[in-house]
Scaffold this active site. Sequence first.
Site, PDB file in Angstrom:
ATOM      1  N   SER A 122       0.866  -1.226  -0.173  1.00  0.00           N
ATOM      2  CA  SER A 122      -0.143   0.059   0.005  1.00  0.00           C
ATOM      3  C   SER A 122       1.260   1.543   0.360  1.00  0.00           C
ATOM      4  CB  SER A 122      -0.924   0.110   1.645  1.00  0.00           C
ATOM      5  OG  SER A 122      -1.269  -1.303   1.823  1.00  0.00           O
TER       6      SER A 122
HETATM    7  N1  SAH Z   1      -0.881  -5.737   4.395  1.00  0.00           N
HETATM    8  C1  SAH Z   1       0.152  -5.575   3.256  1.00  0.00           C
HETATM    9  C2  SAH Z   1      -0.937  -5.228   1.318  1.00  0.00           C
HETATM   10  C3  SAH Z   1      -1.857  -5.862   1.111  1.00  0.00           C
HETATM   11  S1  SAH Z   1      -2.541  -5.992  -0.219  1.00  0.00           S
HETATM   12  C4  SAH Z   1       1.466  -4.635   2.800  1.00  0.00           C
HETATM   13  O1  SAH Z   1       1.748  -4.119   3.976  1.00  0.00           O
HETATM   14  O2  SAH Z   1       2.346  -5.636   2.053  1.00  0.00           O
HETATM   15  C5  SAH Z   1      -3.546  -7.435   0.256  1.00  0.00           C
HETATM   16  C6  SAH Z   1      -3.272  -8.511   0.468  1.00  0.00           C
HETATM   17  O3  SAH Z   1      -4.267  -9.245   1.127  1.00  0.00           O
HETATM   18  C7  SAH Z   1      -3.032  -9.483  -1.153  1.00  0.00           C
HETATM   19  O4  SAH Z   1      -1.675  -9.623  -0.574  1.00  0.00           O
HETATM   20  C8  SAH Z   1      -3.786 -10.455  -1.172  1.00  0.00           C
HETATM   21  O5  SAH Z   1      -3.274 -11.315  -1.839  1.00  0.00           O
HETATM   22  C9  SAH Z   1      -4.575 -10.703  -0.170  1.00  0.00           C
HETATM   23  N2  SAH Z   1      -5.734 -11.191   0.393  1.00  0.00           N
HETATM   24  C10 SAH Z   1      -6.985 -11.256  -0.394  1.00  0.00           C
HETATM   25  N3  SAH Z   1      -7.560 -11.361   0.073  1.00  0.00           N
HETATM   26  C11 SAH Z   1      -7.700 -12.213   1.039  1.00  0.00           C
HETATM   27  C12 SAH Z   1      -8.579 -13.200   1.792  1.00  0.00           C
HETATM   28  N4  SAH Z   1      -9.330 -13.418   1.404  1.00  0.00           N
HETATM   29  N5  SAH Z   1      -7.241 -13.561   3.132  1.00  0.00           N
HETATM   30  C13 SAH Z   1      -6.365 -13.015   3.470  1.00  0.00           C
HETATM   31  N6  SAH Z   1      -5.691 -12.624   2.541  1.00  0.00           N
HETATM   32  C14 SAH Z   1      -6.583 -11.929   1.058  1.00  0.00           C
END
Ligand code: SAH
Length: 238
Positions: free
Chosen positions: A90
């Site tokens: 992000s």
């Molecule tokens: N917090 C992260 C950025 C997140 S991007 C950072 O600091 O880098 C969103 C993430 O959520 C992605 O890696 C994606 O694979 C994950 N995601 C999507 N759906 C999800 C779910 N149902 N459960 C867990 N993770 C999920």
Amino acid sequence: MTRIGRTGLALGCLLSLAAALPPDLPAQTDPYLQQRLQMVEEQIQRRGVKRPSVVDAMKQVPRHLFMPEGLREEAYSDGPQPIGDGQTISQPYIVALMTELLGLMGDERVLEIGTGSGYQAAVLSRLAKEVYTIEIRAELGRRARRTLEELGYDNIHYRIGDGYAGWSEAAPFDAILVTAAPPEVPRALVEQLKVGGKMVVPVGRYFQDLQVITRTEGGFRTEFAGGVRFVPMIKNKD
Ligand code: SAH
């Protein structure tokens, strides 16, 4: 329902797109320190993030080390960046804003949904007692864990799995931070909040409202903190 915080579109995780303090890199060996301090001042403090503990954490966590080698030059620019598997780390401002909205004091147990690169987990790890983080994409989750363990963050618990279910064995949580966008507020997650606990979650399909949901004695209170854009929170891998 009330509206709080800043308005405007902040980029979270764009499509296409502490107890013991860990030993981060000492200043003299961190070639990105100046860029990071500038990022905090210009992108984060200037936009209104004030909480000193959050500002300090953003100054300390070496964001570039959570990005693939070769893309690190972009680590401190003002936007989300690709981390592989179609996912993104992000925008720095949105990480700081969401963290500030949790209002952490230091002794909380926090659940993060969407480990991604591990960067947000590192920031939370400096501000809470324990962090529980769930990632649905196994490869990303494993890589994030390696990065965080190499950097010495030792109050983080990892799970590869579906965040919609939360982490019932470790519940209830003082705070929950969702970093992928569900189309609506996931019921199982709010139910894993303590009374008085807060969940910050971007809710919606293409564009989302950043919601701050507080569990009260009698139910839940929802506040809105502006428009954001995150990758979708998926139900199954694929
Ligand atoms: N917090 C992260 C950025 C997140 S991007 C950072 O600091 O880098 C969103 C993430 O959520 C992605 O890696 C994606 O694979 C994950 N995601 C999507 N759906 C999800 C779910 N149902 N459960 C867990 N993770 C999920």
